[in-house]
Design an enzyme around this catalytic site. Structure first.
Site, PDB file in Angstrom:
ATOM      1  N   ASP A 129       0.141  -0.364   5.843  1.00 27.94           N
ATOM      2  CA  ASP A 129      -0.990  -1.105   5.276  1.00 27.94           C
ATOM      3  C   ASP A 129      -2.272  -0.423   5.746  1.00 27.94           C
ATOM      4  O   ASP A 129      -2.537  -0.351   6.950  1.00 27.94           O
ATOM      5  CB  ASP A 129      -0.947  -2.568   5.732  1.00 27.94           C
ATOM      6  CG  ASP A 129      -1.780  -3.466   4.838  1.00 27.94           C
ATOM      7  OD1 ASP A 129      -1.920  -3.174   3.644  1.00 27.94           O
ATOM      8  OD2 ASP A 129      -2.307  -4.477   5.347  1.00 27.94           O
ATOM      9  N   LYS A 144      -6.239  -0.276   6.179  1.00 22.85           N
ATOM     10  CA  LYS A 144      -7.371  -1.184   6.298  1.00 22.85           C
ATOM     11  C   LYS A 144      -8.633  -0.392   6.634  1.00 22.85           C
ATOM     12  O   LYS A 144      -8.579   0.666   7.253  1.00 22.85           O
ATOM     13  CB  LYS A 144      -7.129  -2.230   7.394  1.00 22.85           C
ATOM     14  CG  LYS A 144      -5.927  -3.131   7.156  1.00 22.85           C
ATOM     15  CD  LYS A 144      -6.129  -4.031   5.937  1.00 22.85           C
ATOM     16  CE  LYS A 144      -4.961  -4.976   5.763  1.00 22.85           C
ATOM     17  NZ  LYS A 144      -5.093  -5.809   4.537  1.00 22.85           N
ATOM     18  N   ASP A 170       0.826  -1.209   0.000  1.00 26.16           N
ATOM     19  CA  ASP A 170       0.000   0.000   0.000  1.00 26.16           C
ATOM     20  C   ASP A 170       0.854   1.251   0.000  1.00 26.16           C
ATOM     21  O   ASP A 170       0.627   2.161  -0.806  1.00 26.16           O
ATOM     22  CB  ASP A 170      -0.922   0.018   1.235  1.00 26.16           C
ATOM     23  CG  ASP A 170      -2.083  -0.943   1.102  1.00 26.16           C
ATOM     24  OD1 ASP A 170      -2.293  -1.482  -0.008  1.00 26.16           O
ATOM     25  OD2 ASP A 170      -2.778  -1.173   2.105  1.00 26.16           O
TER      26      ASP A 170
END
Length: 339
Positions: A246, A248, A233
């Site tokens: 990352d 989420k 990412d």
């Protein structure tokens, strides 16, 4: 002085009087008493066995065999180690590099099909190596959602989640590339971003204030020797520390790292691949998992230290070994069926 007593009818009897008064024994109680007395005499007068607990146990072992006592369950689960401990960091690379961090972020696109890579992805490997307990809870959640929404409703719900997550990531990529993370103005206040992701952007606004020096966005990493790949990412500095980030999204709060399930393993797998990939001249030994919420509530940021990343790297190697064994087993079965 004389005290005059007035006689009153007595309604209650004294307990002491009742206990001290003689009881009449019926003929039935006498018969029972005599029978009990004779029983006790017969038992006491009978010959007592000379066997002891030790002789009884020896006799049982002679008839039924020795008693095998099971070992008590261990309080600590058995700690497994990967068969081959592949290095997480590459000695030829350095963690810090003198190359400038002011250039545009790297974005290496994934190429599949002809001329592209056929290596399995990190997501696929983790999905196919779930523990029986993880599969049980996942299937139970799915059944409950289907009971509540129906088959078509659950399918639409899953598609909406996927679409919102993809839209959130693409919007966040634009913010990173344009340098909006450096601005004081909250990105959620910008009208050009889709309404569906406004809550998510508001949720991570306080996180973006601590993100700087973005080096990679939605970029493919490939581990040459272990032959797996993934799409990172973001790689950037969070509060001055270079991290693999990352992003989420979640409908439920995840205030603890344990609430993120296999996400730390995923981050460690991505970082290990990046450190091994020749397209990246630097290494990353820290991770960051950011959980954004649609209602705009502050996102939770779970930072992974270098020690934690090494721990999850070992767990990833075990999952990768399990995946390789499963694939080899399926290949052998297919080959035997063709014969």
């Amino acid at each position: 002085m004389l005290i005059q007593c007035t006689s009153r009818p007595v309604r209650n009897f004294s307990a002491c009087h009742c206990l001290s008064s003689p009881k009449r024994r019926s003929s039935y109680s006498l018969a029972v008493s005599e029978r009990y007395s004779s029983l006790v005499k017969s038992v006491m007068s009978s010959r007592v066995s000379s066997q002891t607990p030790d002789t009884l146990q020896a006799e049982d072992e002679h008839i039924y065999g020795p008693v095998v006592k099971a070992q008590p369950p261990s309080s600590k689960p058995e700690k497994r180690e990967p068969k081959t401990l592949h290095p997480f960091l590459i000695s030829e690379k350095t963690l810090e590099t003198e190359e400038t961090e002011s250039g545009p972020p790297v974005r290496i696109l994934l190429k599949r099909g002809q001329g592209g890579s056929s290596a399995p992805s990190v997501t696929r490997i983790l999905q196919q190596t779930l523990s029986p307990e993880q599969r049980f809870y996942l299937e139970r959640w799915k059944r409950r959602m289907i009971e509540e929404l129906g088959e078509d409703g659950f399918k639409e719900y899953s598609q909406n989640l996927f679409r919102q997550g993809k839209l959130f990531h693409s919007t966040l990529d634009d913010i990173m590339e344009s340098g909006a993370a450096q601005e004081k103005k909250a990105p959620a206040e910008s009208p050009e971003y889709p309404a569906e992701v406004q809550g998510y952007l508001e949720s991570i606004s306080h996180i973006l204030e601590d993100v700087s020096a973005v080096r990679a966005i939605e970029s493919t990493v490939h581990h040459d020797s272990l032959d797996y790949l993934g799409i990172v990412d973001c790689v950037a500095r969070y509060r001055g520390v270079l991290c693999l980030i990352d992003w989420k999204t979640s409908e439920k709060p995840k205030p603890f790292l344990s609430n993120t399930y296999d996400n730390p393993i995923q981050v460690a797998a991505y970082a290990g691949a990046l450190n091994n990939d020749g397209n990246y001249k630097y290494q990353v030994d820290h991770g960051l998992i950011v959980v954004a919420y649609k209602d705009g509530s502050p996102a939770h940021a779970h930072q992974l230290s270098s020690e934690q990343m090494l721990q999850y790297w070992r767990t990833w190697l075990l999952r990768l070994e399990k995946f390789t064994e499963q694939r080899s087993s399926h290949t052998s079965m297919d080959f035997s069926e063709k014969k």
